[in-house]
Scaffold this motif. Structure first.
Motif, PDB file in Angstrom:
ATOM      1  N   TRP A   1       0.913  -1.443  -0.127  1.00  0.00           N
ATOM      2  CA  TRP A   1      -0.191   0.110   0.099  1.00  0.00           C
ATOM      3  C   TRP A   1       1.059   1.249   0.092  1.00  0.00           C
ATOM      4  O   TRP A   1       1.876   1.179   0.457  1.00  0.00           O
ATOM      5  CB  TRP A   1      -0.812  -0.094   1.305  1.00  0.00           C
ATOM      6  N   PRO A   2       0.251   2.518  -0.430  1.00  0.00           N
ATOM      7  CA  PRO A   2       0.935   3.757  -0.255  1.00  0.00           C
ATOM      8  C   PRO A   2       1.538   3.923   1.137  1.00  0.00           C
ATOM      9  O   PRO A   2       0.697   3.656   2.145  1.00  0.00           O
ATOM     10  CB  PRO A   2       0.010   4.783  -0.770  1.00  0.00           C
ATOM     11  N   LEU A   3       2.501   4.533   1.171  1.00  0.00           N
ATOM     12  CA  LEU A   3       3.299   4.627   2.748  1.00  0.00           C
ATOM     13  C   LEU A   3       2.082   5.673   3.408  1.00  0.00           C
ATOM     14  O   LEU A   3       1.332   6.474   2.936  1.00  0.00           O
ATOM     15  CB  LEU A   3       4.206   5.709   2.812  1.00  0.00           C
ATOM     16  N   GLY A   4       2.082   5.078   4.930  1.00  0.00           N
ATOM     17  CA  GLY A   4       0.875   5.656   5.585  1.00  0.00           C
ATOM     18  C   GLY A   4       0.007   4.624   6.107  1.00  0.00           C
ATOM     19  O   GLY A   4       0.630   3.379   5.969  1.00  0.00           O
ATOM     20  N   ARG A   5      -1.508   4.662   6.606  1.00  0.00           N
ATOM     21  CA  ARG A   5      -2.027   4.044   6.827  1.00  0.00           C
ATOM     22  C   ARG A   5      -2.596   2.851   6.088  1.00  0.00           C
ATOM     23  O   ARG A   5      -2.869   2.925   4.645  1.00  0.00           O
ATOM     24  CB  ARG A   5      -3.536   4.642   7.514  1.00  0.00           C
ATOM     25  N   ARG A   6      -2.457   1.508   6.543  1.00  0.00           N
ATOM     26  CA  ARG A   6      -2.836   0.357   5.726  1.00  0.00           C
ATOM     27  C   ARG A   6      -4.342   0.431   5.395  1.00  0.00           C
ATOM     28  O   ARG A   6      -5.118   0.858   6.226  1.00  0.00           O
ATOM     29  CB  ARG A   6      -2.531  -0.827   6.602  1.00  0.00           C
ATOM     30  N   PRO A   7      -4.599   0.301   4.213  1.00  0.00           N
ATOM     31  CA  PRO A   7      -6.147   0.338   3.779  1.00  0.00           C
ATOM     32  C   PRO A   7      -6.742  -0.833   4.598  1.00  0.00           C
ATOM     33  O   PRO A   7      -6.381  -1.923   4.659  1.00  0.00           O
ATOM     34  CB  PRO A   7      -5.982  -0.003   2.378  1.00  0.00           C
ATOM     35  N   ASP A   8      -8.223  -0.309   4.746  1.00  0.00           N
ATOM     36  CA  ASP A   8      -9.039  -1.229   5.479  1.00  0.00           C
ATOM     37  C   ASP A   8      -9.108  -2.572   4.648  1.00  0.00           C
ATOM     38  O   ASP A   8      -9.373  -3.855   5.465  1.00  0.00           O
ATOM     39  CB  ASP A   8     -10.305  -0.768   5.652  1.00  0.00           C
ATOM     40  N   ASP A   9      -9.031  -2.613   3.318  1.00  0.00           N
ATOM     41  CA  ASP A   9      -9.175  -3.928   2.552  1.00  0.00           C
ATOM     42  C   ASP A   9      -7.712  -4.512   2.344  1.00  0.00           C
ATOM     43  O   ASP A   9      -7.958  -5.683   1.569  1.00  0.00           O
ATOM     44  CB  ASP A   9      -9.974  -3.658   1.452  1.00  0.00           C
ATOM     45  N   HIS A  10      -6.787  -4.123   2.888  1.00  0.00           N
ATOM     46  CA  HIS A  10      -5.381  -4.878   2.803  1.00  0.00           C
ATOM     47  C   HIS A  10      -5.805  -6.300   3.709  1.00  0.00           C
ATOM     48  O   HIS A  10      -5.951  -5.782   5.004  1.00  0.00           O
ATOM     49  CB  HIS A  10      -4.274  -3.934   2.863  1.00  0.00           C
ATOM     50  N   PRO A  11      -5.067  -7.230   3.331  1.00  0.00           N
ATOM     51  CA  PRO A  11      -5.066  -8.413   3.949  1.00  0.00           C
ATOM     52  C   PRO A  11      -4.219  -8.248   5.408  1.00  0.00           C
ATOM     53  O   PRO A  11      -3.178  -7.532   5.342  1.00  0.00           O
ATOM     54  CB  PRO A  11      -4.441  -9.544   3.218  1.00  0.00           C
ATOM     55  N   GLY A  12      -4.614  -8.707   6.729  1.00  0.00           N
ATOM     56  CA  GLY A  12      -3.965  -8.925   7.614  1.00  0.00           C
ATOM     57  C   GLY A  12      -2.694  -9.758   7.793  1.00  0.00           C
ATOM     58  O   GLY A  12      -2.631 -10.695   6.700  1.00  0.00           O
ATOM     59  N   LEU A  13      -2.121  -9.977   8.807  1.00  0.00           N
ATOM     60  CA  LEU A  13      -0.999 -10.959   8.925  1.00  0.00           C
ATOM     61  C   LEU A  13      -1.641 -12.633   8.784  1.00  0.00           C
ATOM     62  O   LEU A  13      -0.981 -13.181   7.960  1.00  0.00           O
ATOM     63  CB  LEU A  13      -0.397 -10.997  10.274  1.00  0.00           C
ATOM     64  N   SER A  14      -2.707 -12.746   9.528  1.00  0.00           N
ATOM     65  CA  SER A  14      -3.066 -14.257   9.133  1.00  0.00           C
ATOM     66  C   SER A  14      -3.464 -14.352   7.983  1.00  0.00           C
ATOM     67  O   SER A  14      -3.324 -15.543   7.414  1.00  0.00           O
ATOM     68  CB  SER A  14      -4.471 -14.284  10.296  1.00  0.00           C
ATOM     69  N   ASP A  15      -4.220 -13.381   7.381  1.00  0.00           N
ATOM     70  CA  ASP A  15      -4.735 -13.662   5.941  1.00  0.00           C
ATOM     71  C   ASP A  15      -3.525 -13.748   4.785  1.00  0.00           C
ATOM     72  O   ASP A  15      -3.780 -14.427   3.732  1.00  0.00           O
ATOM     73  CB  ASP A  15      -5.473 -12.392   5.547  1.00  0.00           C
ATOM     74  N   LEU A  16      -2.529 -13.112   5.051  1.00  0.00           N
ATOM     75  CA  LEU A  16      -1.211 -13.110   4.209  1.00  0.00           C
ATOM     76  C   LEU A  16      -0.478 -14.536   4.721  1.00  0.00           C
ATOM     77  O   LEU A  16       0.644 -14.841   4.108  1.00  0.00           O
ATOM     78  CB  LEU A  16      -0.572 -11.976   4.470  1.00  0.00           C
ATOM     79  N   GLY A  17      -0.909 -15.105   5.696  1.00  0.00           N
ATOM     80  CA  GLY A  17      -0.058 -16.449   5.994  1.00  0.00           C
ATOM     81  C   GLY A  17       1.290 -16.082   6.870  1.00  0.00           C
ATOM     82  O   GLY A  17       2.276 -16.925   6.956  1.00  0.00           O
ATOM     83  N   LEU A  18       1.280 -14.933   7.408  1.00  0.00           N
ATOM     84  CA  LEU A  18       2.473 -14.535   8.050  1.00  0.00           C
ATOM     85  C   LEU A  18       2.394 -14.846   9.721  1.00  0.00           C
ATOM     86  O   LEU A  18       3.042 -14.813  10.497  1.00  0.00           O
ATOM     87  CB  LEU A  18       2.984 -13.060   7.917  1.00  0.00           C
TER      88      LEU A  18
END
Length: 153
Positions: free
Chosen positions: A136-153
């Motif tokens: 995402w662009p620098l700054g706040r993570r967009p609400d629709d960007h996956p979280g850690l669990s969604d990314l398998g991290l």
């Protein structure tokens, strides 16, 4: 909406974690320091930080070295006045070497909702720029960007 204060519920703990993530993604040391008590105590890796002035100094050094910093935090556990999170952030150094840093934090809050203790354990893993997952662009993570669990991290 007022920032959550203890005792935390699942909903307010999740909100507190997201607010912390948003603050750190601003990369504004002065702004970030205001969510900590004036006499806050930190252990970050092997460094001990005491109070807001040292928090600002620490974060200024951190973000001068960790370029294009993007962070995701996720609630791990909570109780009355404590929250545990896991996190990952991606960054590169001034030679364009990329890293994903993984860690855990334990937080303790006062009745006013300000954090007075923060304990962080962090490991840096070198990676190729092509392996980045935080785009995402620098700054706040967009609400629709996956979280850690969604990314398998």
């Amino acid at each position: 909406m007022a920032a959550p204060v203890p005792p935390f519920t699942h909903e307010t703990a999740v909100q507190k974690v997201r607010l912390a993530e948003d603050g750190w993604n601003s990369r504004d040391p002065s702004r970030v320091s205001l969510v900590y008590t004036p006499d806050s105590e930190w252990r970050n890796r092997a460094e001990f930080v005491h109070g807001r002035e040292q928090i600002v100094q620490f974060l200024t050094r951190k973000w001068a070295r960790e370029l294009d910093y993007r962070l995701i935090k996720e609630l791990w556990a909570f109780t009355g006045d404590r929250i545990a999170v896991r996190f990952a952030y991606e960054w590169h150094d001034d030679s364009n070497n990329w890293y994903r840093s993984y860690g855990n934090e334990n937080w303790e809050f006062g009745e006013d909702g300000l954090m007075h203790h923060r304990y962080a354990c962090i490991n840096d893993v070198p990676m190729k720029e092509a392996d980045r997952k935080f785009h995402w662009p620098l700054g706040r993570r967009p609400d629709d960007h996956p979280g850690l669990s969604d990314l398998g991290l």
